[in-house]
Motif scaffolding. Structure first.
Motif, mmCIF file in Angstrom:
data_model
loop_
_atom_site.group_PDB
_atom_site.id
_atom_site.type_symbol
_atom_site.label_atom_id
_atom_site.label_comp_id
_atom_site.label_asym_id
_atom_site.label_seq_id
_atom_site.Cartn_x
_atom_site.Cartn_y
_atom_site.Cartn_z
ATOM 1 N N PRO A 171 0.818 -1.215 0.000
ATOM 2 C CA PRO A 171 0.000 0.000 0.000
ATOM 3 C C PRO A 171 0.854 1.268 0.000
ATOM 4 C CG PRO A 171 -0.808 -1.546 1.628
ATOM 5 C CD PRO A 171 0.494 -2.092 1.138
ATOM 6 N N ARG A 172 0.307 2.283 -0.613
ATOM 7 C CA ARG A 172 1.044 3.534 -0.731
ATOM 8 C C ARG A 172 0.105 4.659 -0.347
ATOM 9 N NH1 ARG A 172 2.427 5.247 -6.849
ATOM 10 N NH2 ARG A 172 2.445 7.488 -6.565
ATOM 11 N N GLU A 173 0.611 5.617 0.430
ATOM 12 C CA GLU A 173 -0.245 6.715 0.902
ATOM 13 C C GLU A 173 -0.458 7.698 -0.238
ATOM 14 O OE1 GLU A 173 1.098 8.478 4.531
ATOM 15 O OE2 GLU A 173 -0.888 9.297 4.996
ATOM 16 N N VAL A 174 -1.697 7.765 -0.736
ATOM 17 C CA VAL A 174 -1.980 8.648 -1.870
ATOM 18 C C VAL A 174 -2.576 9.972 -1.419
ATOM 19 C CG1 VAL A 174 -2.213 6.798 -3.569
ATOM 20 C CG2 VAL A 174 -4.226 7.536 -2.290
ATOM 21 N N GLU A 175 -3.065 9.984 -0.189
ATOM 22 C CA GLU A 175 -3.576 11.197 0.437
ATOM 23 C C GLU A 175 -3.341 10.992 1.923
ATOM 24 O OE1 GLU A 175 -7.779 11.821 -0.266
ATOM 25 O OE2 GLU A 175 -7.456 11.847 -2.420
ATOM 26 N N PRO A 176 -3.348 12.068 2.720
ATOM 27 C CA PRO A 176 -3.178 11.836 4.153
ATOM 28 C C PRO A 176 -4.209 10.826 4.656
ATOM 29 C CG PRO A 176 -3.124 14.182 3.676
ATOM 30 C CD PRO A 176 -3.469 13.489 2.390
ATOM 31 N N ASN A 177 -3.779 9.822 5.371
ATOM 32 C CA ASN A 177 -4.668 8.799 5.941
ATOM 33 C C ASN A 177 -5.186 7.786 4.933
ATOM 34 O OD1 ASN A 177 -4.862 8.975 8.664
ATOM 35 N ND2 ASN A 177 -6.445 10.586 8.630
ATOM 36 N N LEU A 178 -4.908 7.979 3.668
ATOM 37 C CA LEU A 178 -5.483 7.098 2.654
ATOM 38 C C LEU A 178 -4.392 6.311 1.915
ATOM 39 C CD1 LEU A 178 -7.676 5.949 0.900
ATOM 40 C CD2 LEU A 178 -7.802 8.093 -0.346
ATOM 41 N N PHE A 179 -4.465 4.998 2.070
ATOM 42 C CA PHE A 179 -3.491 4.112 1.451
ATOM 43 C C PHE A 179 -4.171 3.337 0.327
ATOM 44 C CE2 PHE A 179 -2.124 5.154 5.614
ATOM 45 C CZ PHE A 179 -0.734 5.220 5.562
ATOM 46 N N ALA A 180 -3.467 3.175 -0.782
ATOM 47 C CA ALA A 180 -4.061 2.472 -1.920
ATOM 48 C C ALA A 180 -3.152 1.330 -2.349
ATOM 49 C CB ALA A 180 -4.288 3.441 -3.079
ATOM 50 N N MET A 181 -3.762 0.228 -2.746
ATOM 51 C CA MET A 181 -3.004 -0.926 -3.220
ATOM 52 C C MET A 181 -3.773 -1.615 -4.336
ATOM 53 S SD MET A 181 -3.767 -3.960 -0.431
ATOM 54 C CE MET A 181 -3.328 -5.277 -1.551
ATOM 55 N N THR A 182 -3.074 -2.464 -5.080
ATOM 56 C CA THR A 182 -3.767 -3.280 -6.057
ATOM 57 C C THR A 182 -3.476 -4.734 -5.733
ATOM 58 O OG1 THR A 182 -4.009 -3.750 -8.417
ATOM 59 C CG2 THR A 182 -1.872 -2.964 -7.713
ATOM 60 N N MET A 183 -4.487 -5.576 -5.852
ATOM 61 C CA MET A 183 -4.336 -6.973 -5.438
ATOM 62 C C MET A 183 -3.522 -7.738 -6.471
ATOM 63 S SD MET A 183 -4.868 -9.020 -3.063
ATOM 64 C CE MET A 183 -6.154 -8.394 -1.973
ATOM 65 N N ASN A 184 -2.735 -8.679 -5.974
ATOM 66 C CA ASN A 184 -1.902 -9.492 -6.838
ATOM 67 C C ASN A 184 -1.778 -10.859 -6.190
ATOM 68 O OD1 ASN A 184 0.615 -10.827 -7.493
ATOM 69 N ND2 ASN A 184 1.178 -8.984 -8.596
ATOM 70 N N THR A 185 -2.211 -11.881 -6.910
ATOM 71 C CA THR A 185 -2.284 -13.214 -6.305
ATOM 72 C C THR A 185 -0.923 -13.716 -5.841
ATOM 73 O OG1 THR A 185 -3.901 -13.634 -8.024
ATOM 74 C CG2 THR A 185 -3.367 -15.455 -6.592
ATOM 75 N N GLU A 186 0.096 -13.476 -6.660
ATOM 76 C CA GLU A 186 1.404 -14.014 -6.301
ATOM 77 C C GLU A 186 1.935 -13.370 -5.023
ATOM 78 O OE1 GLU A 186 4.117 -14.437 -9.553
ATOM 79 O OE2 GLU A 186 5.843 -14.488 -8.206
ATOM 80 N N ASP A 187 1.791 -12.060 -4.917
ATOM 81 C CA ASP A 187 2.243 -11.391 -3.699
ATOM 82 C C ASP A 187 1.411 -11.832 -2.499
ATOM 83 O OD1 ASP A 187 4.358 -9.922 -4.747
ATOM 84 O OD2 ASP A 187 3.009 -8.378 -5.508
ATOM 85 N N ALA A 188 0.112 -12.020 -2.734
ATOM 86 C CA ALA A 188 -0.752 -12.469 -1.640
ATOM 87 C C ALA A 188 -0.328 -13.860 -1.183
ATOM 88 C CB ALA A 188 -2.213 -12.470 -2.090
ATOM 89 N N LEU A 189 0.048 -14.700 -2.134
ATOM 90 C CA LEU A 189 0.493 -16.055 -1.790
ATOM 91 C C LEU A 189 1.783 -16.006 -0.977
ATOM 92 C CD1 LEU A 189 0.336 -19.165 -2.102
ATOM 93 C CD2 LEU A 189 1.689 -18.916 -4.179
ATOM 94 N N LYS A 190 2.728 -15.190 -1.428
ATOM 95 C CA LYS A 190 3.998 -15.082 -0.700
ATOM 96 C C LYS A 190 3.761 -14.628 0.729
ATOM 97 C CE LYS A 190 7.127 -14.151 -4.526
ATOM 98 N NZ LYS A 190 7.891 -13.113 -5.223
ATOM 99 N N GLU A 191 2.891 -13.617 0.851
ATOM 100 C CA GLU A 191 2.632 -13.099 2.192
ATOM 101 C C GLU A 191 1.974 -14.168 3.051
ATOM 102 O OE1 GLU A 191 1.344 -8.845 3.008
ATOM 103 O OE2 GLU A 191 -0.447 -9.957 3.558
ATOM 104 N N TYR A 192 1.068 -14.895 2.431
ATOM 105 C CA TYR A 192 0.363 -15.949 3.155
ATOM 106 C C TYR A 192 1.332 -17.024 3.641
ATOM 107 C CZ TYR A 192 -2.733 -19.929 3.947
ATOM 108 O OH TYR A 192 -3.364 -21.007 4.498
#
Lengths: 315, 391
Positions: A67-88
């Motif tokens: 996630p990246r802060e695009v506005e104060p207090n607001l973080f944005a991300m895009t889902m990615n299966t491979e990264d989600a798997l690694k994290e899992y």
């Protein structure tokens, strides 16, 4: 509309925004996130496909899984299966050699393609995890379209039926706790006042809770055209063409296009009203209205305008 | 205008007469299904022959508009009465079919299974049953597969396919390649090894060790069995996917990209059109759907709108009120409202005009169809839409 729990979608901690393709899901999700952040909530907004429309909505070049802060207090991300798997794997399976997980991820990709729910449970799991760990006050998801949302948020239930034992089976339990708690998880279904989006919305409402256990929370009517005339005025407006020579004489040839523009807007408005009536007749959910913006702008400007409109509706 | 209507000028009718397969693509919500149906109806009334429209629209709406009770996986003949009610005589036959993912998969299995035993094993495998009804990406492949099958049947002169709503517009183009990759993947071979050769135990594979911990072994076994059964059908599937892939590049095939002139759909249409050209597929037309009339972005119109607001309350108001026999106050209100609101529409129209000219650079044939005043309910409405395609 009473300001009960149903209307207060921003009081939830996990909000899925869905709707038929092309109705403006991303703008609405972006606007809700902007609004939540503006109200002081630490907010995560996540795009589920990698089309990049969320990045466009905030005028940032590209979003990642991190996630990246695009506005104060607001973080944005895009889902990615491979990264989600690694994290899992790192968090739950405690696989030590994350660096060598590359081929496994590719393997997994095929497996996930064939085994329904596996890909979905990873991404839904990631969202539920952020909620459970309270990394954010609210997680807003620019989710899949009406056609796919059921298989996405229904995945934990499907997996629980399929996998009798194993780690995933255990984990579906806490995911379902998050998803099935109406005070935690909400679904906003976005539609435009048009025939097919409304029909798909109604079809989704019928299936959603039954097949996923997740209840819809609120409907959002996007791009609603203004009402130009009171009925007394409409009678006159409809007959203006009879005085066309006078009008052309007084305001020029271009007056034809001006009258036609009003006619088109008014006719479309009337058609739209009919479809929204259908929505009201078949659903008890509150409907928030976002007007057609008629703006030439895109990106952040649209997010702000939609957020302002929603803010007004939610008060 | 009449002088410009040279015979060599491409129009959509000529395209439909020249091609046998039309793939209608574009992002969700732009009216693909309706445009596909309108093209089909117009082909039947103008050109004739046996025309089939293959739709993915699960709503009853298209079936209702065409006057058929239900559209299913098997083609249904649209009755002549649907045309006669619209005041036209069909020159040929219009057939409609709907893509049914589950039935489509079952048909493929029946076609490719080497023997009855494997066929029944696949059809009753629980992973297969889940895959067949939920495997989202397979919509694209099945749409193409169905097109291939229908074209090969030799029963139709023209087949128009309303492509499924994809996450990515290119999915439909990549679908055959994905299918082949799936069968050729080392994964498929690897996964099925323990079943074919008992020399290896599942536990010896690190993948299984991890997957087992995550997924649970029964689940995994079921999947492995499914993969193994599937591999028995590799040859047939791969050969077929190759044929389907060739169909995309076939000179008898054309692509029609549908888009509204809003930001996101236009962007996707641009991307798709460029990719079609890059892959040397035939891009027959771009249809800009639900557009505002160009006159609304004209400067003279904005000038008139301003004059209308200025004149309100003055002499013009009284003249108009007199002419219509209504109250001058109401006329004034209406003129001010119409004049003021015009700016909103003009902004959108100007933006649309810009996108329209961008799209027109991508394809020799750009067709614009206006937003209709009503929902499409019958063949007459479809014909009205189609009339704009050939203007």
């Amino acid at each position: 509309m009473p300001s009960g729990v149903d209307a207060s979608i921003l009081d939830r901690r996990l909000v899925f925004v869905t709707g038929k393709g092309g109705v403006g899901k991303t703008s609405i999700a972006g606007a809700l996130a902007h609004l939540a952040a503006r109200r002081g909530k630490r907010t995560l907004v996540c795009e589920m496909d990698d089309k990049g429309s969320l990045a466009d909505a905030f005028d940032v070049g590209k979003l990642d899984f991190e996630p990246r802060e695009v506005e104060p207090n607001l973080f944005a991300m895009t889902m990615n299966t491979e990264d989600a798997l690694k994290e899992y794997l790192r968090l739950f399976v405690k696989v030590p050699f994350i660096g060598r997980v590359g081929p496994l991820a590719r393997t997994f990709d095929f497996l996930a393609d064939a085994a329904p729910g596996v890909r979905e449970i990873l991404v839904v799991g990631k969202l539920c995890y952020e909620v459970r760990e309270r990394h954010y006050d609210i997680v807003i998801v620019d989710a899949e379209a009406t056609g796919h949302i059921v298989s996405q948020i229904g995945a934990p239930m499907v997996i629980r039926e399929m996998a009798q034992v194993g780690l995933v089976r255990d984990q579906t339990d806490w995911m379902l706790d998050v998803l099935h708690d109406r005070s935690v998880t909400g679904v906003a279904v976005v539609t435009t006042p048009e025939e097919m989006p409304v029909t798909e919305t109604l079809a989704l409402l019928e299936r959603l809770e039954r097949e996923t256990g997740v209840a819809p929370t609120v409907l959002m009517a996007n791009r609603v055209l203004p009402n130009l005339f009171a009925s007394r005025q409409r009678v006159v407006a409809d007959r203006l063409a009879e005085a066309m020579p006078l009008l052309v004489d007084g305001a020029g040839e271009g007056v034809r296009a001006v009258l036609e523009a009003a006619r088109i807007t008014d006719v479309r408005r009337q058609i739209g009203v009919g479809h929204l009536d259908r929505l009201r007749a078949e659903s008890d959910l509150p409907i928030l209205t976002v007007p057609e913006l008629f703006t030439r702008a895109t990106g952040r400007r649209v997010v702000t305008l939609v957020a302002d409109a929603l803010d007004e509706e939610m008060h | 205008m009449a002088g410009r209507r040279a015979t060599d000028r491409a129009d959509l009718q000529a395209l439909l007469a020249a091609k046998e397969m039309v793939l209608v693509c574009g992002s969700g919500g732009v009216g693909k299904t309706t445009v596909a149906a309108a093209m089909a109806v117009s082909a039947v009334t103008e050109i004739g022959g046996r025309v089939l429209v293959l739709t993915v629209d699960p709503a009853r709406r298209l079936a209702d508009a065409l006057g058929v009770g239900h559209i299913g996986n098997d083609a249904t003949l649209v009755p002549d009465s649907a045309f006669l009610d619209a005041g036209v005589e069909p020159r040929g036959e219009l057939w409609a079919a709907m893509l049914d993912t589950k039935a489509g998969w079952d048909d493929l299995i029946r076609l490719h299974a080497p023997d009855a035993k494997i066929r029944e094993a696949v059809l009753s495998n629980s992973t297969y049953q889940n895959v067949a009804s939920r495997f989202v990406q397979s919509h694209d492949y099945l749409a193409m597969e169905r097109l291939h099958e229908l074209h090969a049947s030799g029963e139709y002169d023209l087949i128009i396919v309303d492509t499924p709503p994809s996450r990515n517009a290119l999915d439909i183009l990549d679908a055959p390649r994905h299918m082949k990759e799936f069968f050729r993947s080392w994964l498929l071979r690897w996964l099925t090894v323990p079943y074919r050769s008992r020399l290896f135990t599942m536990a010896s594979k690190p993948f299984y060790q991890i997957a087992d911990r995550i997924l649970g072994s029964r689940f995994l076994q079921d999947i492995a069995e499914f993969f193994m059964l599937f591999q028995a059908m590799e040859k047939g599937f791969v050969r077929h996917a190759n044929e389907v892939e060739r169909l995309l590049a076939d000179p008898r095939t054309t692509f029609v990209v549908v888009s509204t002139l809003e930001a996101a759909p236009s962007y996707e249409a641009t991307y798709l059109a460029r990719e079609l050209v890059r892959r040397q597929y035939h891009l027959g037309a771009i249809i800009a759907n639900r557009v505002l009339p160009p006159s609304m972005s004209a400067k003279t119109s904005s000038t008139s709108a301003r004059k209308l607001v200025k004149a309100a309350g003055g002499e013009l108001t009284d003249q108009v009120a007199d002419e219509l026999g209504v109250s001058p106050d109401t006329v004034r209100e209406v003129l001010v409202e119409i004049g003021t609101r015009f700016h909103d529409v003009a902004v959108v129209a100007t933006r649309e005009a810009e996108r329209r000219s961008e799209l027109s650079e991508l394809c020799q044939l750009l067709v614009a169809a206006p937003m209709l005043d009503r929902d499409v309910n019958d063949v007459a409405d479809l014909l009205e839409l189609a009339a704009h395609f050939t203007e």
